[in-house]
Design an enzyme around this catalytic site. Structure first.
Site, mmCIF file in Angstrom:
data_model
loop_
_atom_site.group_PDB
_atom_site.id
_atom_site.type_symbol
_atom_site.label_atom_id
_atom_site.label_comp_id
_atom_site.label_asym_id
_atom_site.label_seq_id
_atom_site.Cartn_x
_atom_site.Cartn_y
_atom_site.Cartn_z
ATOM 1 N N GLY A 22 85.480 64.216 -10.020
ATOM 2 C CA GLY A 22 84.952 63.040 -9.356
ATOM 3 C C GLY A 22 86.015 61.983 -9.168
ATOM 4 N N GLY A 24 86.639 57.552 -8.625
ATOM 5 C CA GLY A 24 86.104 56.208 -8.727
ATOM 6 C C GLY A 24 87.052 55.210 -8.108
ATOM 7 N N GLY A 25 86.776 53.931 -8.324
ATOM 8 C CA GLY A 25 87.601 52.896 -7.717
ATOM 9 C C GLY A 25 88.979 52.791 -8.325
ATOM 10 C CE LYS A 44 87.908 56.050 -16.232
ATOM 11 N NZ LYS A 44 86.938 55.138 -16.907
ATOM 12 N NE ARG A 136 82.028 42.538 -19.674
ATOM 13 C CZ ARG A 136 82.922 41.609 -19.336
ATOM 14 N NH1 ARG A 136 82.551 40.347 -19.243
ATOM 15 N NH2 ARG A 136 84.171 41.924 -19.088
ATOM 16 C CG ASN A 142 78.616 54.142 -16.371
ATOM 17 O OD1 ASN A 142 79.390 54.934 -15.821
ATOM 18 N ND2 ASN A 142 78.742 52.833 -16.254
ATOM 19 C CG ASP A 155 82.969 53.570 -16.803
ATOM 20 O OD1 ASP A 155 83.971 53.000 -17.268
ATOM 21 O OD2 ASP A 155 82.714 53.615 -15.591
#
Length: 482
Positions: A22, A24-25, A44, A136, A142, A155
């Site tokens: 995957g 992500g940003g 990751k 947060r 997640n 995460d």
């Protein structure tokens, strides 16, 4: 906007790249095979163009946080962290499935499964809070699933220490699951906002959408969602199998006013446990390290040891009886030694009257001292008993727990000894397979899938303001057909 292509997987010593998992940003996730020990892992890797001092600090903080917390059964396990040869930081993590983030929009997840996930993930969040850390970014995507079907929270990339975060540190906040006060910059995160996010996540798993999303509408932009979240007019989940009690719990968690929400994640998951009980389900265990047992009285040491021992059922009663017999034997030995010391100068051993008189006076003095000591001990014991009783009245004690077995289901019930707002029952259930601890506020505990062999026993305590009272007498069911 087209999605970017994943970056090139780095060459990592001891690992063989398999495929992309995957993107992500700020990072890509790759499937690697670790050579020793041989296993598949998720890695990751930060994007090279995203790596600056701030991102590097965030990544290091995430690695440190997850290393500290990943011992929790509902937090993703991190095996190691380092920097690749091309300068990109990476994390080696347990390989889990992200299917839940797609499943809840596609399928109707059973209420029992959602409640279990809510309690498990809530336990992870509560554990982080006790370490002084806010996640947060609590949201369905997640929550990953292990190979054994256990939900885990992942995460911690934008996590912060309680009270230390700054608004500029929040990158990639997920709007649909963020509390209104966070979206409107009234705060950069609190325990109450985490309660909101966990409630929104549980709601999403039930409703198949985020709480303020309108399915089939084009009015789900960021500004649309923020406006509806700020008004906090939460609609029901739309499912007939979701009990009204659960709808109320979620509406309370997502109240616009912070003081109307549950005061902690622990309070929220206790209410989810209560819904489980009302549905006739066995409450999901709260996986939070409870150090409150250390505050129990000395008389409870045996029970606290049993909590941690997880000894097979059936040996517990015999173990207690053996301990009492040893204590009585020790008392007899001590008493015998005292008598033998008393006979060290027996009457009539002297050759004259002066010796007899001296020995008699010595014996008299000894017995006077013994009598005085007995009086002092008795007074001290009485004072201690008064103090213990005075303290024990602060926390009520459960009595007369009744147990019934119907097929594979076991139900325990008791009378309310006088719970106050914020109190909870701590249930310790023992079976042949070990010990399980849970908390609830109802006077009915159901084990829906009791073992076919052996007894099921529980003790019940009342927890008040972080202190746990004396346990009830242990109550057991007979074996099936017994």
């Amino acid at each position: 906007m087209a999605r970017r292509l994943p970056s090139q997987p780095p060459v990592l010593p001891g690992f063989t790249h398999v495929r992309v998992l995957g993107s992500g940003g700020f990072a890509d996730v790759f499937l690697y095979e670790q050579n020793m020990p041989r296993r598949q892992v998720a890695v990751k890797v930060m994007l090279s163009e995203a790596v600056d001092d701030q991102v590097r600090r965030m990544f290091q903080a995430e690695a440190n946080l997850m290393a500290q917390l990943s011992g929790h059964p509902s937090i993703l396990t991190v095996y190691q962290a380092s920097v690749s040869a091309d300068g990109r930081p990476y994390l080696v993590m347990e390989l889990c499935s992200s299917s839940l983030s797609e499943r809840y929009r596609r399928d109707r997840i059973p209420v029992a499964d959602v409640l279990r996930i809510g309690v498990k993930i809530g336990s992870a969040v509560e554990t982080a809070h006790r370490q002084g850390v806010l996640h947060r970014d609590i949201k369905p995507s997640n929550i990953l699933t292990t190979a054994y079907g256990h939900p885990v929270l992942s995460d911690f990339g934008i996590a912060s220490s309680l009270g230390e975060g700054e608004p500029n540190d929040i990158v990639g906040m997920s709007i649909p699951w963020s509390a209104p006060e966070v979206l409107l910059d009234e705060t950069d995160g609190t325990i109450e906002s985490e309660v909101w996010s966990l409630g929104a996540t549980v709601y999403s798993l039930l409703a198949g959408r985020s709480p303020f999303e309108i399915l089939g509408s084009d009015r789900n932009t960021a500004s649309d969602l923020i406006g509806r979240i700020d008004k906090a007019r939460l609609a029901p989940t739309g499912r007939t199998d979701v009990p009204a009690g659960l709808e109320r719990v979620l509406a309370k968690a997502m109240s616009r006013r912070l003081e109307h929400r549950q005061s902690s994640v622990l309070e929220l998951i206790r209410e989810l446990q209560q819904v489980e009980t009302e549905l006739g389900l066995s409450p999901t265990s709260i996986e939070v390290a409870v150090d409150d047992w250390a505050l129990a009285t000395v008389a409870d040491l045996e029970d606290r040891t049993r909590l941690r021992g997880a000894a097979p059922l059936g040996s517990s009663g015999r173990r207690r009886r053996r301990r009492r017999r040893v204590t009585e034997a020790q008392a007899s030995a001590v008493h015998g030694s005292e008598l033998s010391r008393g006979r060290a100068v027996p009457r009539g051993t002297g050759t004259g009257t002066r010796a007899d008189g001296r020995s008699g006076r010595m014996l008299a003095v000894v017995w006077l001292l013994v009598a005085a000591a007995v009086v002092v001990i008795a007074l001290g014991a009485a004072a201690t008993l008064v103090l213990v009783r005075a303290d024990s009245t602060e926390i009520p004690r459960v009595s007369d727990v009744e147990a019934t077995r119907t097929g594979s289901s076991v139900t325990f019930e008791w009378d309310d000894p006088g719970l106050r707002a914020g109190d909870a029952y701590v249930i310790v259930a023992e079976t042949d397979s070990g010990t399980d601890t849970s908390q609830q506020t109802t006077t009915r505990f159901v084990m829906g899938d009791a073992p076919d062999q052996g007894e099921v026993c529980i003790t019940v305590r009342v927890n008040r303001a972080g202190k746990t009272g004396a346990p009830s007498a242990e109550t057991c069911t007979a074996e099936p057909g017994g």
